[in-house]
Design an enzyme around this catalytic site. Sequence first.
Site, mmCIF file in Angstrom:
data_model
loop_
_atom_site.group_PDB
_atom_site.id
_atom_site.type_symbol
_atom_site.label_atom_id
_atom_site.label_comp_id
_atom_site.label_asym_id
_atom_site.label_seq_id
_atom_site.Cartn_x
_atom_site.Cartn_y
_atom_site.Cartn_z
ATOM 1 N N ARG A 1 0.841 -1.205 0.000
ATOM 2 C CA ARG A 1 0.000 0.000 0.000
ATOM 3 C C ARG A 1 0.875 1.253 0.000
ATOM 4 N NH1 ARG A 1 -4.465 0.557 4.636
ATOM 5 N NH2 ARG A 1 -2.649 1.044 5.907
ATOM 6 N N LYS B 1 -2.567 6.991 1.307
ATOM 7 C CA LYS B 1 -2.462 7.211 2.755
ATOM 8 C C LYS B 1 -1.453 8.330 2.974
ATOM 9 C CE LYS B 1 -2.423 4.575 7.041
ATOM 10 N NZ LYS B 1 -3.557 5.257 7.636
ATOM 11 N N GLU C 1 -16.014 6.155 4.716
ATOM 12 C CA GLU C 1 -15.311 5.469 5.801
ATOM 13 C C GLU C 1 -15.426 6.328 7.038
ATOM 14 O OE1 GLU C 1 -11.087 5.197 5.041
ATOM 15 O OE2 GLU C 1 -10.974 7.224 4.275
HETATM 16 N N1 PMP Z 1 -9.391 4.752 6.997
HETATM 17 C C1 PMP Z 1 -8.535 5.701 7.395
HETATM 18 C C2 PMP Z 1 -8.795 7.110 7.010
HETATM 19 C C3 PMP Z 1 -7.403 5.355 8.160
HETATM 20 O O1 PMP Z 1 -6.541 6.312 8.549
HETATM 21 C C4 PMP Z 1 -7.192 4.007 8.511
HETATM 22 C C5 PMP Z 1 -5.952 3.609 9.286
HETATM 23 N N2 PMP Z 1 -6.012 3.997 10.635
HETATM 24 C C6 PMP Z 1 -8.137 3.049 8.113
HETATM 25 C C7 PMP Z 1 -9.206 3.456 7.333
HETATM 26 C C8 PMP Z 1 -7.975 1.601 8.467
HETATM 27 O O2 PMP Z 1 -6.944 1.025 7.713
HETATM 28 P P1 PMP Z 1 -6.005 -0.136 8.281
HETATM 29 O O3 PMP Z 1 -6.902 -1.291 8.585
HETATM 30 O O4 PMP Z 1 -5.058 -0.429 7.182
HETATM 31 O O5 PMP Z 1 -5.357 0.391 9.509
#
Ligand code: PMP
Length: 279
Positions: A50, A149, A182
Amino acid sequence: MKIYINGDFFERENAKISVFDHGLLYGDGIFEGIRIYQGKVFKLREHLERLYKSAKAIMLSLPLNFEEMEKAVLETVKINKKEAGYIRLIITRGNGSLGIDPATCRQATVIIIVDDIQLYPAEYYEKGIKIITASVRRISVDSLDPRIKSLNYLNNILAKLEAQNAGCLEAVMLNKEGFVAECTGDNIFIVKDDCLLTPSGSNGALDGITKNTVMQIAGELGLHANESALTQYDLYTADECFLTGTGAEIIPVIDIDGRTIGNGHPGEITKKLINHFNR
Ligand code: PMP
């Protein structure tokens, strides 16, 4: 604590970067948050994949290749001797001039911090949490794709402030079209008629590592799990709802904007997924 910066290790008080770093000046950079369980790094390859995709999307060339980055993370974990913890891997555009021009940054800055994990209270998992919908919309995929990210979290932070003002841990963020994207730092799932549904990347969701792990566990349990465009109505009328994230793992949601989800207790499928995740 030993912090990795560009190949060297520094004590916490000496771990410093330049005020001309574009990560600080413009949020020009990317990051990953990764868990360590029983001394092992959880889904490191998936996180690095990622990271490299985020780098590609913002045309950030990394000074380390995939294997070197993997080695740097594992070495930092080893030096810090953590059985359980949290890794923050940060890549910034690097030092440049005061203008935004990324071409003035000659080399990306690589930072790896290994710290203790701040766990949420057990009560959240046992009883579930209440969340709200934020009025702030998730930045649209045609402006800054939420799958990147990036170090630009102000959009999420504005929504997080709304959550906190409402006395909640998290807030649901809708995309420009009004579909669920989300939460501020977590992905969201609902359960409807024994099927798991979660927004896709093009709906504005990060390609969450925990989200993908849950999809995989669902498959192993013989449950249907699909990405789907969801509205607030879908959330309010869901049988179950839960959030996923590296820090949160799987947290049941029992109330959204004052609407009780299911019977107001963590759902059976949610509990099953938590059990399997914890194995
Ligand atoms: N959405 C956002 C905006 C995030 O910052 C994160 C990570 N904290 C997630 C979803 C969850 O992703 P992951 O399971 O890879 O931590």
